[in-house]
Design a protein around this motif. Structure first.
Motif, PDB file in Angstrom:
ATOM      1  N   ASN A   6       1.820  -4.431  -3.997  1.00 15.63           N
ATOM      2  CA  ASN A   6       1.794  -3.545  -3.026  1.00 15.63           C
ATOM      3  C   ASN A   6       0.833  -2.224  -3.421  1.00 15.63           C
ATOM      4  OD1 ASN A   6       3.944  -4.784  -1.568  1.00 15.63           O
ATOM      5  ND2 ASN A   6       5.169  -4.177  -3.144  1.00 15.63           N
ATOM      6  N   VAL A   9      -0.022  -0.174  -0.227  1.00 18.67           N
ATOM      7  CA  VAL A   9       1.075   0.619   0.335  1.00 18.67           C
ATOM      8  C   VAL A   9       1.076   1.786  -0.533  1.00 18.67           C
ATOM      9  CG1 VAL A   9       3.439   0.602   0.841  1.00 18.67           C
ATOM     10  CG2 VAL A   9       2.262  -1.420   1.065  1.00 18.67           C
ATOM     11  N   ASP A  61       6.964   0.015  -7.955  1.00 21.95           N
ATOM     12  CA  ASP A  61       6.579   0.402  -6.660  1.00 21.95           C
ATOM     13  C   ASP A  61       5.351  -0.563  -6.369  1.00 21.95           C
ATOM     14  OD1 ASP A  61       8.705   2.376  -6.401  1.00 21.95           O
ATOM     15  OD2 ASP A  61       7.525   3.899  -7.612  1.00 21.95           O
TER      16      ASP A  61
END
Length: 73
Positions: A6, A9, A61
């Motif tokens: 990610n 993101v 994350d």
């Protein structure tokens, strides 16, 4: 691949470009792009640490596990 990256993101959340992150982490644009698109087969902990520091985030994350529909439990 069951590991989902990610990075894009987190970069968007931090409003950081690929070029800026590349400079902060001291990794080539090509290698960062491979990681961002999920095509990387591995990542060094030192690289992951540098990315987390630059983006002020946790490894969780950036990386997630998604079950592969071709494997059975």
């Amino acid at each position: 691949m069951p590991i989902i990256v990610n990075l894009d993101v987190m970069m968007a959340k931090r409003k950081m470009s690929l070029n800026e992150l590349s400079e902060k982490v001291d990794i080539t644009l090509a290698n960062l792009s491979i990681l961002k698109t999920g095509k990387a087969k591995a990542i060094r902990f030192s690289t992951l640490e540098a990315i987390c520091k630059a983006l002020d985030c946790q490894p969780g994350d950036l990386l997630a596990y998604g079950a592969d529909e071709h494997t059975s439990s």
